[in-house]
Motif scaffolding. Structure first.
Motif, PDB file in Angstrom:
ATOM      1  N   SER A  40       0.828  -1.215   0.000  1.00  0.00           N
ATOM      2  CA  SER A  40       0.000   0.000   0.000  1.00  0.00           C
ATOM      3  C   SER A  40       0.858   1.259   0.000  1.00  0.00           C
ATOM      4  O   SER A  40       0.378   2.331  -0.373  1.00  0.00           O
ATOM      5  N   GLN A  41       2.128   1.131   0.393  1.00  0.00           N
ATOM      6  CA  GLN A  41       3.058   2.257   0.403  1.00  0.00           C
ATOM      7  C   GLN A  41       3.881   2.322  -0.885  1.00  0.00           C
ATOM      8  O   GLN A  41       4.825   3.099  -0.973  1.00  0.00           O
ATOM      9  N   GLY A  42       3.526   1.510  -1.865  1.00  0.00           N
ATOM     10  CA  GLY A  42       4.211   1.524  -3.150  1.00  0.00           C
ATOM     11  C   GLY A  42       5.430   0.624  -3.226  1.00  0.00           C
ATOM     12  O   GLY A  42       6.131   0.612  -4.233  1.00  0.00           O
ATOM     13  N   ARG A  43       5.686  -0.124  -2.187  1.00  0.00           N
ATOM     14  CA  ARG A  43       6.803  -1.070  -2.205  1.00  0.00           C
ATOM     15  C   ARG A  43       6.269  -2.436  -2.642  1.00  0.00           C
ATOM     16  O   ARG A  43       5.097  -2.736  -2.450  1.00  0.00           O
ATOM     17  N   PRO A  44       7.111  -3.252  -3.198  1.00  0.00           N
ATOM     18  CA  PRO A  44       6.631  -4.552  -3.681  1.00  0.00           C
ATOM     19  C   PRO A  44       6.293  -5.521  -2.550  1.00  0.00           C
ATOM     20  O   PRO A  44       6.894  -5.476  -1.482  1.00  0.00           O
ATOM     21  N   PHE A  45       5.328  -6.374  -2.811  1.00  0.00           N
ATOM     22  CA  PHE A  45       4.985  -7.486  -1.919  1.00  0.00           C
ATOM     23  C   PHE A  45       6.115  -8.497  -2.055  1.00  0.00           C
ATOM     24  O   PHE A  45       6.406  -8.966  -3.148  1.00  0.00           O
ATOM     25  N   SER A  46       6.777  -8.833  -0.970  1.00  0.00           N
ATOM     26  CA  SER A  46       7.985  -9.658  -1.040  1.00  0.00           C
ATOM     27  C   SER A  46       7.742 -11.077  -0.539  1.00  0.00           C
ATOM     28  O   SER A  46       7.604 -11.304   0.666  1.00  0.00           O
ATOM     29  N   VAL A  47       7.742 -12.011  -1.469  1.00  0.00           N
ATOM     30  CA  VAL A  47       7.645 -13.422  -1.109  1.00  0.00           C
ATOM     31  C   VAL A  47       8.916 -13.845  -0.356  1.00  0.00           C
ATOM     32  O   VAL A  47       8.866 -14.666   0.552  1.00  0.00           O
ATOM     33  N   ARG A  48      10.030 -13.224  -0.719  1.00  0.00           N
ATOM     34  CA  ARG A  48      11.294 -13.524  -0.027  1.00  0.00           C
ATOM     35  C   ARG A  48      11.191 -13.163   1.461  1.00  0.00           C
ATOM     36  O   ARG A  48      11.630 -13.926   2.322  1.00  0.00           O
ATOM     37  N   ASP A  49      10.626 -11.998   1.769  1.00  0.00           N
ATOM     38  CA  ASP A  49      10.434 -11.611   3.172  1.00  0.00           C
ATOM     39  C   ASP A  49       9.530 -12.607   3.892  1.00  0.00           C
ATOM     40  O   ASP A  49       9.784 -12.960   5.047  1.00  0.00           O
ATOM     41  N   LEU A  50       8.476 -13.042   3.214  1.00  0.00           N
ATOM     42  CA  LEU A  50       7.575 -14.022   3.826  1.00  0.00           C
ATOM     43  C   LEU A  50       8.304 -15.334   4.111  1.00  0.00           C
ATOM     44  O   LEU A  50       8.078 -15.964   5.151  1.00  0.00           O
ATOM     45  N   ALA A  51       9.184 -15.722   3.201  1.00  0.00           N
ATOM     46  CA  ALA A  51       9.954 -16.948   3.411  1.00  0.00           C
ATOM     47  C   ALA A  51      10.868 -16.812   4.630  1.00  0.00           C
ATOM     48  O   ALA A  51      10.976 -17.734   5.450  1.00  0.00           O
ATOM     49  N   TRP A  52      11.513 -15.658   4.779  1.00  0.00           N
ATOM     50  CA  TRP A  52      12.364 -15.426   5.948  1.00  0.00           C
ATOM     51  C   TRP A  52      11.518 -15.394   7.228  1.00  0.00           C
ATOM     52  O   TRP A  52      11.941 -15.914   8.262  1.00  0.00           O
ATOM     53  N   ASP A  53      10.354 -14.785   7.155  1.00  0.00           N
ATOM     54  CA  ASP A  53       9.455 -14.770   8.314  1.00  0.00           C
ATOM     55  C   ASP A  53       9.060 -16.189   8.707  1.00  0.00           C
ATOM     56  O   ASP A  53       9.028 -16.534   9.893  1.00  0.00           O
TER      57      ASP A  53
END
Length: 70
Positions: A40-53
């Motif tokens: 919503s802030q214009g940054r990409p949705f990161s599947v990589r971040d989700l994987a690290w989470d």
């Protein structure tokens, strides 16, 4: 998030297995919420971040299970 959620849910009266599942759900919701906010802030949705989470949540769950074994 996982450890704090587990502690709060377990302290609230949930059994250890139930607290682990609920803490995992809370962690997933926070992770998805963060990625939705980023988008919503214009940054990409990161599947990589989700994987690290997910990896962090798994490690926290393993530590919780090890610490609470009896």
């Amino acid at each position: 998030v996982q450890s704090v959620a587990y502690a709060l849910v377990h302290r609230g009266g949930a059994s250890r297995p139930a607290a682990r599942w609920r803490a995992t759900a809370i962690t997933a919701a926070v992770s998805l919420g963060k990625e939705s906010f980023d988008r919503s802030q214009g940054r990409p949705f990161s599947v990589r971040d989700l994987a690290w989470d997910a990896g962090g949540a798994g490690a926290a769950t393993a530590a919780i299970m090890y610490a609470s074994r009896k």
